[in-house]
Design an enzyme around this catalytic site. Structure first.
Site: not given
Ligand code: DQA
Length: 144
Positions: A11-12, A24, A75, A81, A88, A99, A101, A103
């Site tokens: 998401p986002n 970001y 990602n 979280h 699963d 994985e 991230h 940030s």
């Molecule tokens: C993220 C870090 C997450 O905590 C956050 O909710 C995101 C982006 C990152 O790419 O740094 O949406 O996954």
């Protein structure tokens, strides 16, 4: 063996480049996709690059990856979280899971310090900006 890697975004991340660029960065998700496809061509992988704001959609894509992919670079955004469902699904996937991230989540709020996904991930790239996706792809290729 398959050379297909699913690059999954939660998401986002569709707002990448527009939301909180001080955290970001200014690159868009389309820029990240372009760079992933270019690198994949170079190192002998192919990429299916996807984003959804819906947890169940991410779970469905992981199920699809079970059929035809050698790896998943994910990602999961905020689902990192919260999502036992994504954990699963990844546990039902036999290939490499990386994985990513953008940030450094460990420098941020404490609720971002725990990841369900890390219980399954073979590797984790944190705080390396969008380069993390490429590092993830390189790791999948190295483990093939
Ligand atoms: C993220 C870090 C997450 O905590 C956050 O909710 C995101 C982006 C990152 O790419 O740094 O949406 O996954």
């Amino acid at each position: 063996m398959s050379n297909l890697v699913y690059v999954l975004n939660g998401p986002n991340l569709n707002l990448l480049g527009k939301r909180q660029p001080h955290i970001y960065g200014h690159e868009t998700l389309a820029d990240v996709e372009r760079d992933c496809v270019a690198l994949a061509n170079e190192i002998g992988l192919s990429v299916r690059f996807l984003q959804s704001n819906w947890e169940g959609q991410v779970v469905d894509w992981i199920h699809e990856a079970r059929e035809d992919a050698t790896g998943i670079v994910i990602n999961p955004g905020a689902f990192t979280h919260t999502s036992v469902a994504i954990l699963d699904a990844l546990n039902a996937f036999e290939g490499t899971v990386i994985e990513v991230h953008i940030s450094n989540v460990h420098k941020r709020e404490s609720f971002r310090h725990h990841s369900y996904i890390s219980l399954r991930a073979d590797g984790i790239v944190v705080g390396c900006g969008t380069l993390g996706y490429q590092l993830g792809l390189r790791r999948v290729a190295a483990l093939q």
